[in-house]
Enzyme design. Structure first.
Site, PDB file in Angstrom:
ATOM      1  N   ARG A  51       0.861 -31.771 -12.721  1.00  0.00           N
ATOM      2  CA  ARG A  51       1.056 -32.603 -13.917  1.00  0.00           C
ATOM      3  C   ARG A  51       0.005 -33.701 -13.930  1.00  0.00           C
ATOM      4  NH1 ARG A  51       4.100 -36.654 -13.380  1.00  0.00           N
ATOM      5  NH2 ARG A  51       5.831 -35.598 -12.346  1.00  0.00           N
ATOM      6  N   TYR A 104      -1.840 -34.256 -42.084  1.00  0.00           N
ATOM      7  CA  TYR A 104      -1.231 -33.011 -41.608  1.00  0.00           C
ATOM      8  C   TYR A 104       0.289 -33.201 -41.543  1.00  0.00           C
ATOM      9  CZ  TYR A 104       0.201 -29.420 -38.296  1.00  0.00           C
ATOM     10  OH  TYR A 104       0.852 -28.380 -37.687  1.00  0.00           O
ATOM     11  N   ASP A 176      -8.479 -37.544 -36.362  1.00  0.00           N
ATOM     12  CA  ASP A 176      -8.047 -36.179 -36.062  1.00  0.00           C
ATOM     13  C   ASP A 176      -9.199 -35.268 -36.495  1.00  0.00           C
ATOM     14  OD1 ASP A 176      -7.028 -33.593 -36.171  1.00  0.00           O
ATOM     15  OD2 ASP A 176      -5.032 -34.231 -36.836  1.00  0.00           O
ATOM     16  N   LYS A 201      -6.706 -24.686 -33.011  1.00  0.00           N
ATOM     17  CA  LYS A 201      -7.452 -24.249 -34.185  1.00  0.00           C
ATOM     18  C   LYS A 201      -8.857 -23.795 -33.790  1.00  0.00           C
ATOM     19  CE  LYS A 201      -3.593 -25.646 -35.961  1.00  0.00           C
ATOM     20  NZ  LYS A 201      -3.391 -26.973 -36.503  1.00  0.00           N
TER      21      LYS A 201
END
Ligand SMILES: *Cc1c(COP(=O)(O)O)cnc(C)c1O
Length: 382
Positions: A51, A104, A176, A201
């Protein structure tokens, strides 16, 4: 190390040194949770628990920092996990954020339903309206959140102008950069403080992995983000990091082809009777054309358009394509079509974020352009 090199060279080599143990030319998938210590506290490679850090994830983070021109990069399990972590790392309950009124949908939901319960307040404005943004910043907003080009209307926000007015009042600018990606647009170089990505994406690029990233150019921001990445724990797993990295290596080649095809599609649609309006920043008629020319290398692979026959005709056209797959998401090698009003942006109905009912959004893939045009011709023709 790769500073003087071009984009593709860095995409292929940054963070990708051959594995020291075996010489493997691609960083292996270190599918591991914990690491042997040589005596208490004796870490071999700086890793103690995945982690906190994992070599496959670190290779991706190094590469993304290089491509965005940042110093610190953090990979997450999704774009929204990256956004959530960034907001909590850099803001306090009670702080206000300016967000695009066409953000978004998932970003809007995060502000509206999740971080608001933690005490974060948000003000939606048209992000192309610098006066409206300036007013909110003057009123004390701590952060300006921008997306450019926006989804699905492909509006352009002027990153350098937004950075200037945010900084004048001590606010941060976050961009973004999912729609453009670092090959087409580098927000940090234009003055942004942080970049977020849905690597799902274009960076991943093959519709086979969900992921996110944050890149910053300032150690004072990297420190709290790194702390929160580990403390909140929404990290990218080793296999997802590896898949994303594999996509990143071909980003420039894919992006150029996405842009070639999107330009051809936009031009075709602009001359079609069933199309009332084409929204593509590459068209000289687009209101953001000039800003796009200033801050983007090319105009991207997303094209939206309004069907002249109204909502029902738009829905039918979406149902008729054969090569353009009907589906949400974007940025993969395969072309996708969708009806934002009933699909990606259905939850915005009745709000300030509502989109026109006759709107169709295309994620133009890298298939042969003639095949894509033929598919659109038959879908719009009948
Ligand atoms: C998809 C997307 C996100 C969210 O990313 P996930 O990986 O789906 O969590 C954020 N911003 C934009 C612009 C997106 O397209």
């Amino acid at each position: 190390m790769h500073e003087g090199h071009g984009f593709s060279t860095r995409a292929i080599h940054a963070g990708q040194e051959p594995d020291p143990l075996t010489g493997a030319v691609v960083p292996p998938i270190y599918q591991v949770s914990t690491y042997k210590q040589d005596g208490v506290g004796g870490l071999r490679g700086g890793y103690d628990y995945s982690r906190s850090g994992n070599p496959t994830r670190a290779a991706l983070e190094t590469c993304l920092a290089d491509l965005e021109g940042g110093t610190g990069s953090f990979a997450f399990a999704s774009g929204l996990a990256a956004e959530d972590t960034l907001l909590r790392a850099l803001l306090e309950p009670g702080d206000r954020v300016v967000i695009p009124d066409d953000a978004y949908g998932g970003t809007f939901r995060l502000f509206d339903k999740v971080t608001s319960r933690w005490g974060l307040r948000y003000a939606p404005v048209p992000i192309t309206d610098l006066g409206a943004v300036a007013e909110r910043v003057r009123e004390g907003a701590r952060m300006v959140w921008a997306e450019t080009p926006t989804n699905p209307l492909l509006n352009l926000a002027d990153i350098a102008e937004l950075a200037g007015l945010a900084h004048e009042h001590g606010a941060l600018l976050v961009v973004d950069n999912t729609f453009a990606g670092p090959y087409l647009q580098r927000p940090l170089a234009l003055g942004a403080d942080a970049v977020v990505h849905s690597t799902t994406k274009y960076l991943g690029g093959h519709s086979d992995v969900v992921g996110g990233a944050i890149v910053v150019g300032d150690d004072a921001l990297a420190e709290p983000i790194g702390f929160h990445q580990n403390s909140m724990g929404a990290v990218a797993g080793p296999f997802d990091s590896w898949l994303t990295q594999r996509g990143v290596k071909t980003l420039a080649a894919r992006m150029d082809r996405h842009c070639d095809n999107a330009e051809a599609v936009a031009e075709f649609l602009a001359g079609h009777d069933a199309v009332a309006e084409v929204l593509y920043p590459g068209l000289s008629t687009h209101p953001g054309h000039e800003v796009a020319g200033k801050q983007m290398r090319r105009y991207g692979g997303m094209v939206s358009f309004r069907h002249s026959g109204g909502e029902q005709a738009a829905v039918e056209a979406c149902n008729r394509t054969e090569l353009f797959t009907l589906g949400e998401s974007l940025g993969g090698v395969e072309s996708l079509i969708e009806h934002p009003g009933r699909m990606t942006h259905a939850s915005a109905a009745g709000s300030a974020l509502e989109v026109p009912a006759d709107l169709i959004r295309l994620s133009v893939g890298i298939e042969d352009p003639d095949d894509l045009l033929a598919d659109l011709r038959q879908a719009l023709g009948g």
